[in-house]
Design an enzyme around this catalytic site. Structure first.
Site, short mmCIF file in Angstrom:
data_model
loop_
_atom_site.label_atom_id
_atom_site.label_comp_id
_atom_site.label_asym_id
_atom_site.label_seq_id
_atom_site.Cartn_x
_atom_site.Cartn_y
_atom_site.Cartn_z
N SER A 1 0.83 -1.19 0.00
CA SER A 1 0.00 0.00 0.00
C SER A 1 0.88 1.25 0.00
CB SER A 1 -0.97 -0.05 1.19
OG SER A 1 -1.96 0.94 1.06
N HIS B 1 -8.34 -4.34 -1.26
CA HIS B 1 -7.12 -3.77 -0.68
C HIS B 1 -6.98 -4.25 0.77
CE1 HIS B 1 -3.98 -0.69 -0.70
NE2 HIS B 1 -4.26 -0.55 0.58
N ASP C 1 -9.79 -3.11 -6.04
CA ASP C 1 -9.01 -2.14 -5.27
C ASP C 1 -8.82 -0.89 -6.11
OD1 ASP C 1 -7.07 -0.74 -3.85
OD2 ASP C 1 -5.66 -2.40 -3.75
#
Length: 188
Positions: free
Chosen positions: A36, A159, A129
């Site tokens: 991320s 995600h 995502d």
């Protein structure tokens, strides 16, 4: 904030390279990984190491990385109300992370003019995502620059799926694939 995050990651990389032997490691076999926002920091650190003659990075592993602030990809427009990371959270993160650095390649590595000379890379993206297409785009740019790149899209995943549901078969398989890629890169 951005300059400090980048400086901290580069300081950690330099320290790791200088002290690898003391930790039982090999300074010639360093990999950088992140997920991320951490994937963004990892990719940025690898770019800085290349540009500033830092330690040689053997491999980078990026999991659903946020490597662009444009928020214009198909997935960023399509997945606006997804669990964990939705459009509002993504806009907030970009606003506070980048401030006025939206086009700076160390802020968002997909914006770098030249991605050549970077280490082999494995990028894992989640199918559902908002960051999916950023990871895909970065993988495509790396490949076009001659970087050996593996792109894995995890079907049906959101995600952070691997952190939310670590015991799910898809999470275990994704982790096993990432560990394999890392092992293969560090122990050819």
């Amino acid at each position: 904030m951005l300059a400090q995050v980048g400086a901290d990651a580069c300081t950690a990389l330099l320290w790791t390279a200088a002290n690898a032997a003391e930790m039982g490691g090999d300074p010639a076999r360093i990999a950088v990984a992140g997920g991320s926002a951490g994937g963004n920091i990892a990719a940025s650190t690898v770019l800085r190491a290349r540009d500033q003659a830092g330690p040689r990075i053997l491999f980078q592993l990026l999991t659903y990385p946020g490597v662009d602030a444009g928020l214009t990809t198909h997935s960023a427009r399509e997945f606006t109300d997804t669990p964990v990371l939705n459009r509002a959270a993504l806009e907030w993160a970009v606003r506070y992370y980048a401030r006025d650095s939206h086009t700076a390649p160390y802020a968002f590595p997909v914006r770098a003019a030249d991605l050549g000379g970077l280490p082999p890379t494995c990028i894992a993206v989640a199918e559902i995502d908002p960051l999916r297409d950023e990871g895909r785009d970065y993988a495509a740019r790396l490949s076009a620059a001659g970087v050996t790149t593996e792109l894995v899209q995890v079907p049906g995943a959101v995600h952070g799926f691997d952190l939310l549901f670590p015991s799910a078969r898809i999470s275990e398989r994704s982790l096993a694939d990432q560990v394999r890629a890392l092992h293969d890169a560090l122990h050819p």
